[in-house]
Every structure is written in structure tokens, then in C-alpha cells.
Write a protein that holds these residues in place. Structure first.
Motif, PDB file in Angstrom:
ATOM      1  N   VAL A 120     -76.920  -4.958 -32.083  1.00  0.00           N
ATOM      2  CA  VAL A 120     -77.850  -3.875 -32.430  1.00  0.00           C
ATOM      3  C   VAL A 120     -77.086  -2.577 -32.700  1.00  0.00           C
ATOM      4  O   VAL A 120     -77.379  -1.845 -33.655  1.00  0.00           O
ATOM      5  N   ALA A 121     -76.091  -2.297 -31.853  1.00  0.00           N
ATOM      6  CA  ALA A 121     -75.303  -1.074 -32.031  1.00  0.00           C
ATOM      7  C   ALA A 121     -74.546  -1.088 -33.354  1.00  0.00           C
ATOM      8  O   ALA A 121     -74.506  -0.079 -34.070  1.00  0.00           O
ATOM      9  N   LYS A 122     -73.943  -2.235 -33.686  1.00  0.00           N
ATOM     10  CA  LYS A 122     -73.204  -2.328 -34.956  1.00  0.00           C
ATOM     11  C   LYS A 122     -74.138  -2.144 -36.149  1.00  0.00           C
ATOM     12  O   LYS A 122     -73.807  -1.448 -37.112  1.00  0.00           O
ATOM     13  N   THR A 123     -75.322  -2.762 -36.094  1.00  0.00           N
ATOM     14  CA  THR A 123     -76.288  -2.607 -37.187  1.00  0.00           C
ATOM     15  C   THR A 123     -76.700  -1.150 -37.347  1.00  0.00           C
ATOM     16  O   THR A 123     -76.802  -0.632 -38.466  1.00  0.00           O
ATOM     17  N   ALA A 124     -76.946  -0.473 -36.214  1.00  0.00           N
ATOM     18  CA  ALA A 124     -77.348   0.935 -36.261  1.00  0.00           C
ATOM     19  C   ALA A 124     -76.231   1.809 -36.822  1.00  0.00           C
ATOM     20  O   ALA A 124     -76.471   2.695 -37.656  1.00  0.00           O
ATOM     21  N   ILE A 125     -74.995   1.567 -36.376  1.00  0.00           N
ATOM     22  CA  ILE A 125     -73.861   2.362 -36.859  1.00  0.00           C
ATOM     23  C   ILE A 125     -73.629   2.142 -38.344  1.00  0.00           C
ATOM     24  O   ILE A 125     -73.389   3.088 -39.107  1.00  0.00           O
ATOM     25  N   ASP A 126     -73.708   0.866 -38.792  1.00  0.00           N
ATOM     26  CA  ASP A 126     -73.559   0.584 -40.220  1.00  0.00           C
ATOM     27  C   ASP A 126     -74.629   1.291 -41.035  1.00  0.00           C
ATOM     28  O   ASP A 126     -74.361   1.810 -42.125  1.00  0.00           O
ATOM     29  N   GLY A 127     -75.845   1.322 -40.504  1.00  0.00           N
ATOM     30  CA  GLY A 127     -76.920   2.018 -41.199  1.00  0.00           C
ATOM     31  C   GLY A 127     -76.676   3.509 -41.295  1.00  0.00           C
ATOM     32  O   GLY A 127     -76.927   4.133 -42.329  1.00  0.00           O
ATOM     33  N   LEU A 128     -76.150   4.105 -40.212  1.00  0.00           N
ATOM     34  CA  LEU A 128     -75.851   5.540 -40.224  1.00  0.00           C
ATOM     35  C   LEU A 128     -74.728   5.857 -41.210  1.00  0.00           C
ATOM     36  O   LEU A 128     -74.764   6.874 -41.904  1.00  0.00           O
ATOM     37  N   TYR A 129     -73.719   4.977 -41.272  1.00  0.00           N
ATOM     38  CA  TYR A 129     -72.611   5.207 -42.192  1.00  0.00           C
ATOM     39  C   TYR A 129     -73.060   5.107 -43.654  1.00  0.00           C
ATOM     40  O   TYR A 129     -72.427   5.682 -44.545  1.00  0.00           O
ATOM     41  N   SER A 130     -74.127   4.368 -43.924  1.00  0.00           N
ATOM     42  CA  SER A 130     -74.582   4.190 -45.302  1.00  0.00           C
ATOM     43  C   SER A 130     -75.543   5.276 -45.762  1.00  0.00           C
ATOM     44  O   SER A 130     -75.938   5.296 -46.937  1.00  0.00           O
ATOM     45  N   VAL A 131     -75.919   6.183 -44.854  1.00  0.00           N
ATOM     46  CA  VAL A 131     -76.820   7.270 -45.244  1.00  0.00           C
ATOM     47  C   VAL A 131     -76.129   8.167 -46.272  1.00  0.00           C
ATOM     48  O   VAL A 131     -75.021   8.665 -46.045  1.00  0.00           O
ATOM     49  N   GLY A 132     -76.762   8.356 -47.403  1.00  0.00           N
ATOM     50  CA  GLY A 132     -76.188   9.198 -48.455  1.00  0.00           C
ATOM     51  C   GLY A 132     -75.174   8.504 -49.340  1.00  0.00           C
ATOM     52  O   GLY A 132     -74.689   9.098 -50.301  1.00  0.00           O
ATOM     53  N   VAL A 133     -74.825   7.251 -49.036  1.00  0.00           N
ATOM     54  CA  VAL A 133     -73.877   6.496 -49.862  1.00  0.00           C
ATOM     55  C   VAL A 133     -74.668   5.709 -50.903  1.00  0.00           C
ATOM     56  O   VAL A 133     -75.517   4.888 -50.553  1.00  0.00           O
ATOM     57  N   GLN A 134     -74.380   5.966 -52.185  1.00  0.00           N
ATOM     58  CA  GLN A 134     -75.149   5.347 -53.255  1.00  0.00           C
ATOM     59  C   GLN A 134     -74.280   4.429 -54.117  1.00  0.00           C
ATOM     60  O   GLN A 134     -74.508   4.299 -55.317  1.00  0.00           O
ATOM     61  N   GLU A 136     -83.222  13.797 -71.107  1.00  0.00           N
ATOM     62  CA  GLU A 136     -83.266  13.906 -69.650  1.00  0.00           C
ATOM     63  C   GLU A 136     -82.496  12.751 -69.006  1.00  0.00           C
ATOM     64  O   GLU A 136     -83.076  11.821 -68.439  1.00  0.00           O
ATOM     65  N   TRP A 137     -81.164  12.839 -69.076  1.00  0.00           N
ATOM     66  CA  TRP A 137     -80.322  11.821 -68.469  1.00  0.00           C
ATOM     67  C   TRP A 137     -80.471  11.868 -66.947  1.00  0.00           C
ATOM     68  O   TRP A 137     -80.648  12.927 -66.352  1.00  0.00           O
ATOM     69  N   VAL A 138     -80.387  10.719 -66.303  1.00  0.00           N
ATOM     70  CA  VAL A 138     -80.473  10.635 -64.842  1.00  0.00           C
ATOM     71  C   VAL A 138     -79.061  10.661 -64.270  1.00  0.00           C
ATOM     72  O   VAL A 138     -78.216   9.849 -64.653  1.00  0.00           O
ATOM     73  N   ARG A 139     -78.815  11.583 -63.363  1.00  0.00           N
ATOM     74  CA  ARG A 139     -77.485  11.718 -62.779  1.00  0.00           C
ATOM     75  C   ARG A 139     -77.150  10.503 -61.911  1.00  0.00           C
ATOM     76  O   ARG A 139     -77.965  10.057 -61.100  1.00  0.00           O
ATOM     77  N   VAL A 140     -75.946   9.979 -62.079  1.00  0.00           N
ATOM     78  CA  VAL A 140     -75.509   8.797 -61.332  1.00  0.00           C
ATOM     79  C   VAL A 140     -74.664   9.205 -60.125  1.00  0.00           C
ATOM     80  O   VAL A 140     -74.895   8.764 -59.006  1.00  0.00           O
ATOM     81  N   HIS A 141     -73.656  10.050 -60.342  1.00  0.00           N
ATOM     82  CA  HIS A 141     -72.730  10.453 -59.276  1.00  0.00           C
ATOM     83  C   HIS A 141     -73.157  11.827 -58.767  1.00  0.00           C
ATOM     84  O   HIS A 141     -73.134  12.812 -59.514  1.00  0.00           O
ATOM     85  N   ASN A 142     -73.525  11.897 -57.497  1.00  0.00           N
ATOM     86  CA  ASN A 142     -74.082  13.139 -56.970  1.00  0.00           C
ATOM     87  C   ASN A 142     -73.521  13.401 -55.570  1.00  0.00           C
ATOM     88  O   ASN A 142     -73.923  12.769 -54.597  1.00  0.00           O
ATOM     89  N   LEU A 143     -72.559  14.313 -55.483  1.00  0.00           N
ATOM     90  CA  LEU A 143     -71.980  14.673 -54.188  1.00  0.00           C
ATOM     91  C   LEU A 143     -72.904  15.638 -53.453  1.00  0.00           C
ATOM     92  O   LEU A 143     -73.635  16.414 -54.087  1.00  0.00           O
ATOM     93  N   PRO A 144     -72.879  15.634 -52.109  1.00  0.00           N
ATOM     94  CA  PRO A 144     -73.705  16.592 -51.364  1.00  0.00           C
ATOM     95  C   PRO A 144     -73.227  18.021 -51.594  1.00  0.00           C
ATOM     96  O   PRO A 144     -72.064  18.260 -51.939  1.00  0.00           O
ATOM     97  N   GLN A 181     -72.540   3.693 -59.952  1.00  0.00           N
ATOM     98  CA  GLN A 181     -71.555   4.354 -59.089  1.00  0.00           C
ATOM     99  C   GLN A 181     -70.607   3.302 -58.557  1.00  0.00           C
ATOM    100  O   GLN A 181     -70.981   2.460 -57.749  1.00  0.00           O
ATOM    101  N   TYR A 182     -69.358   3.366 -59.001  1.00  0.00           N
ATOM    102  CA  TYR A 182     -68.361   2.341 -58.679  1.00  0.00           C
ATOM    103  C   TYR A 182     -67.778   2.542 -57.280  1.00  0.00           C
ATOM    104  O   TYR A 182     -67.637   1.592 -56.522  1.00  0.00           O
ATOM    105  N   SER A 183     -67.445   3.773 -56.933  1.00  0.00           N
ATOM    106  CA  SER A 183     -66.796   4.076 -55.655  1.00  0.00           C
ATOM    107  C   SER A 183     -67.816   4.602 -54.654  1.00  0.00           C
ATOM    108  O   SER A 183     -68.897   5.071 -55.028  1.00  0.00           O
ATOM    109  N   SER A 184     -67.453   4.549 -53.375  1.00  0.00           N
ATOM    110  CA  SER A 184     -68.379   5.024 -52.348  1.00  0.00           C
ATOM    111  C   SER A 184     -68.502   6.540 -52.345  1.00  0.00           C
ATOM    112  O   SER A 184     -69.543   7.090 -51.986  1.00  0.00           O
ATOM    113  N   LEU A 185     -67.418   7.245 -52.745  1.00  0.00           N
ATOM    114  CA  LEU A 185     -67.372   8.721 -52.776  1.00  0.00           C
ATOM    115  C   LEU A 185     -67.647   9.322 -51.407  1.00  0.00           C
ATOM    116  O   LEU A 185     -68.181  10.429 -51.305  1.00  0.00           O
ATOM    117  N   THR A 186     -67.279   8.615 -50.354  1.00  0.00           N
ATOM    118  CA  THR A 186     -67.424   9.169 -49.009  1.00  0.00           C
ATOM    119  C   THR A 186     -66.215  10.031 -48.672  1.00  0.00           C
ATOM    120  O   THR A 186     -65.205  10.015 -49.371  1.00  0.00           O
TER     121      THR A 186
END
Length: 420
Positions: A231-245, A324-332, A365-370
Motif C-alpha cells: 500500500v505504501a509503495k502504491t501511494a508513493i508511486d502515485g504521489l511521484y506521478s502527480v504533475g508528470v504527463q 488553437e494548438w494544444v500545448r504538450v510540454h508544460n513545466l510548472p 511528451q517523450y521525457s518525464s521532465l521531472t
């Protein structure tokens, strides 16, 4: 009558023999006009002119949107070539047979005028067309073979081999368990034949009871620990994927193919994304940039009529509305990234971050850009210090180190570089 019979009875006249001679030549050989310079300086300058004005529609040795260019001064005079490059429509209107034949062959596709090119630009352009970027077929074949061999040698263990290794290991473990079971059985029989007291006999004769094992404290603790860890690993993986597109590939208002434009036609990224070498953003191209080519190119691969996708560009121009192109790569917003720093100064290729963009029908989006991905790049990327006086002092200070000067050595890991 000047004719002879072939072995199969077909009459071969002189002009037929001549035609067959040229058809069976191993390859095309062009002899450039002697007036065209073959100096390295002229070829390099001509390549710049070609990339800026011609590469979108032409290739040197094969057809693209327009004809292959190499050998033009063998087919026509340099003066004719210069006139056609400057104003092709004027040459066509003059009734020139060769120009009209080209115009008809390419579906009456009009080439833009280049009146702004100087005579020196045109001379250099012809030098590049005739002498630039020639490829030796034998060398290309050898390089391809070498690359294939290198890839095979350095590609690591194939997946199929790894699967076989895992299967073999599982079989070995099962055999070990069987052997251990046999050993326990033999030892048990041997011990039972010995003269033992009641306590030892009870211990040896005890039976395995699954119910007791499942209810034991040790089993409950182990299972609980495994569930909590999962459960902890699943939760951590989910948190790490927040904002990653990574893998994000939105549907665009126009079905634009980078595989066609950047791949097949080899249009430079900088032609459409004009800000990539001069500013923070690469810029999304306006419809006006599209019209530089699509004023003349109305469909794909010479098809009749106007392509529905290209018509959308015309509609945007007619209605004075942006696409109206849709942006693909979007950094915070908390992260600062400057394209010109990386592309112009650092010499980083677009594919380093954006992947094989020249192969993508739909951009994703090819790279994670994290942050971790960026930091790893800064740790591994060497500084291209050659010819840049800005780095001279840094290179001198780093001269005592055995390692190459990398981005991390000049502040590439400092928080304020990207977060300010």
C-alpha cells in the motif's frame, strides 16, 4: 536502312541503342559547370542559404516536394539556374521549355521568388547543390553495418535470454526443494530407527498443520507487513506521478505530422519554432509561417484539390483567427527553463528532451521532465566549452580535475538556477 537484328529478332536502331545505353548506366553522373566553385567556404555558405530557403521543399539527390537539385548546372547553365531561383514564374512565362516541363511535372506548383538573394548567395548556393553533402554509398553501407554490429554488441542481454535465465533458475530452485525433501525424508526414517526418548520421538513425529501456521503471530505479522509495504509503495508511486504527463498526446486542431515535415521533408525545427535560439520559449508557429509553404502546397504527395487539414490553415488566415494548438510540454510555474540557453549555448539537440520528434505522427511528451530527470542530465552532460570565451576561466579552474567539465560543475545543481 541502318538497322540490325538482335538475337531475339527485335530491330535496334541507333536512337534505341542510345536510349538503352543510358537506361542501363549504373547510376547518374553529373558534371557540374566549371564556373561553379568547389571551395569549402562557398559550399559552407551555400548550405546556410539552402537550409534557410530551399530545404523545406528540395533535397540534393532525390525528389521531395520539388525536384532533386544536384546536377542542375549540368542540365542547364548556371545563369539559367540563378534566374529560375530568383523568379521561376518569370522564366516559365518566357516560354522556356525546360522550366515549363518542370512546372507541369510538379502539378503547376509555384516556387516562391527569391529576389532578395544576392549574386554571391546564388553562386554559393550552386556550389553547395553541386558539391555539398555527397555520400559515398560504400562508406554509408559500411557505417550502417558497423552501427548494426555496435548495437548488437552493446545492447545488453536480449529479453528472450533473460526469460530463459529466470525459467532455468526457477527449475533449479524446484530441484533443490525436491532434494531437500528427499534428504529430510531419509533422515527422518534413519532417526526413527534410533533409540530415542519420548520427547525426541514426539518432536520428530509431529505433523505439519497449516491451520496453526496461518493463525500464528509470526505469519500474521509477515502478511501485515507485506500489505502495508504494498500500500505504501502504491501511494508513493502515485504521489511521484502527480504533475508528470509523460506520454501525453492531445488531439490537435490540425492533424500536423512531424514525421512528414521534420522527418521526410527534413524541415529544421527552428524554421517553425523561431524563438528556440533567441529566447526562453520556442514559440508555437503562427498560420503565417505555415503559409510560407502552403501558399503553394495545397495537398500531400501531389494529390488533387485542397487537403481538408490544409484548408483549416486557409480558414484561420481568412478569418484572422489563430490556430488553437494544444500545448504538450508544460513545466510548472515554479521552474524556470530557457530554450536559448540549452539549444544555442549548450548545443543540446531537440531530440534530447523531445525524443525522436522526426518520427512522430502525433507529438507526445517523450521525457518525464521531472526535477530528478533534469538533475541527472546536469550531472552527466559535458560543457561544450570549445570556441566560447565565456568558459575559458571555468575550464582553467577545472583543469586539475581528471573528469570533464560538466553542467554540475558550473552551478547546474544550485536551486536558484531553476527556482528563483
Amino acid at each position: 536502312m541502318l538497322s540490325k537484328r538482335s538475337l531475339v529478332g527485335v530491330p535496334l536502331k541507333f536512337h534505341t541503342l542510345a536510349l538503352l545505353f543510358f537506361l542501363f548506366l549504373g547510376g547518374q553522373a553529373f558534371a557540374a559547370d566549371p564556373a561553379v566553385s568547389d571551395s569549402e567556404e562557398a559550399i559552407a555558405a551555400g548550405k546556410t542559404v539552402f537550409n534557410a530557403n530551399c530545404k523545406q521543399c528540395h533535397k540534393l539527390d532525390q525528389k521531395a516536394v520539388g525536384p532533386a537539385l544536384r546536377g542542375i548546372t549540368d542540365r542547364r547553365s548556371p545563369d539559367w539556374a540563378k534566374s529560375f531561383i530568383k523568379n521561376s514564374q518569370a522564366v516559365i512565362a518566357s516560354g522556356d521549355d525546360y522550366a515549363n516541363a518542370l512546372y507541369a511535372e510538379y502539378n503547376n506548383l509555384m516556387m516562391p521568388s527569391h529576389e532578395f538573394l544576392s549574386d554571391a548567395d546564388l553562386d554559393n548556393l550552386l556550389s553547395y547543390i553541386e558539391y555539398g553533402d555527397k555520400v559515398d554509398p560504400a562508406a554509408a553501407a559500411a557505417a550502417t553495418a558497423g552501427a548494426a554490429g555496435g548495437e548488437s554488441a552493446g545492447g545488453g542481454i536480449p529479453t528472450e535470454y533473460l526469460t530463459i535465465i529466470v525459467v532455468v533458475l526457477v527449475i533449479v530452485l524446484l530441484l533443490i526443494l525436491i532434494v531437500l525433501g528427499l534428504i529430510i525424508s531419509i533422515l527422518t526414517k534413519y532417526v526413527n530407527k534410533q533409540d530415542l526418548d519420548d520427547e525426541d520421538k514426539e518432536f520428530i513425529s509431529q505433523k505439519f498443520q497449516l491451520g496453526k501456521v496461518l493463525k500464528s503471530d509470526a505469519f500474521v505479522i509477515i502478511v501485515t507487513a507485506l500489505v502495508v509495504a504494498l500500500v505504501a509503495k502504491t501511494a508513493i508511486d502515485g504521489l511521484y506521478s502527480v504533475g508528470v504527463q509523460q506520454g501525453y498526446a492531445p488531439t490537435q486542431p490540425i492533424a500536423y505530422s512531424h514525421a512528414l515535415h521534420a522527418g521526410t521533408l527534413e524541415i529544421e525545427c527552428q524554421y517553425c519554432h523561431t524563438g528556440v535560439e533567441i529566447g526562453k520559449s520556442a514559440n508555437i508557429p503562427s498560420a503565417n509561417i505555415c503559409m510560407n509553404c502552403h501558399m503553394h502546397v495545397q495537398n500531400v504527395q501531389g494529390q488533387e484539390g485542397v487537403s481538408p487539414e490544409i484548408q483549416k490553415i486557409y480558414n484561420a488566415i481568412d478569418n484572422n483567427q489563430p490556430i488553437e494548438w494544444v500545448r504538450v510540454h508544460n513545466l510548472p510555474d515554479l521552474a524556470y527553463f530557457n530554450h536559448s540557453q540549452h539549444v544555442k549555448v549548450g548545443g543540446i539537440e531537440c531530440q534530447t528532451c523531445h525524443g525522436p520528434i522526426e518520427e512522430m505522427e502525433v507529438v507526445y511528451q517523450y521525457s518525464s521532465l521531472t526535477m530528478g530527470w533534469c538533475i541527472d542530465c546536469h550531472r552527466q552532460t559535458e560543457i561544450a566549452a570549445g570556441g566560447n570565451e565565456y568558459y575559458d576561466k571555468l575550464v582553467q579552474l577545472h583543469s586539475d580535475s581528471k573528469d570533464a567539465l560538466k553542467v554540475k560543475d558550473i552551478g547546474g545543481l544550485e536551486c536558484a538556477k531553476c527556482h528563483y
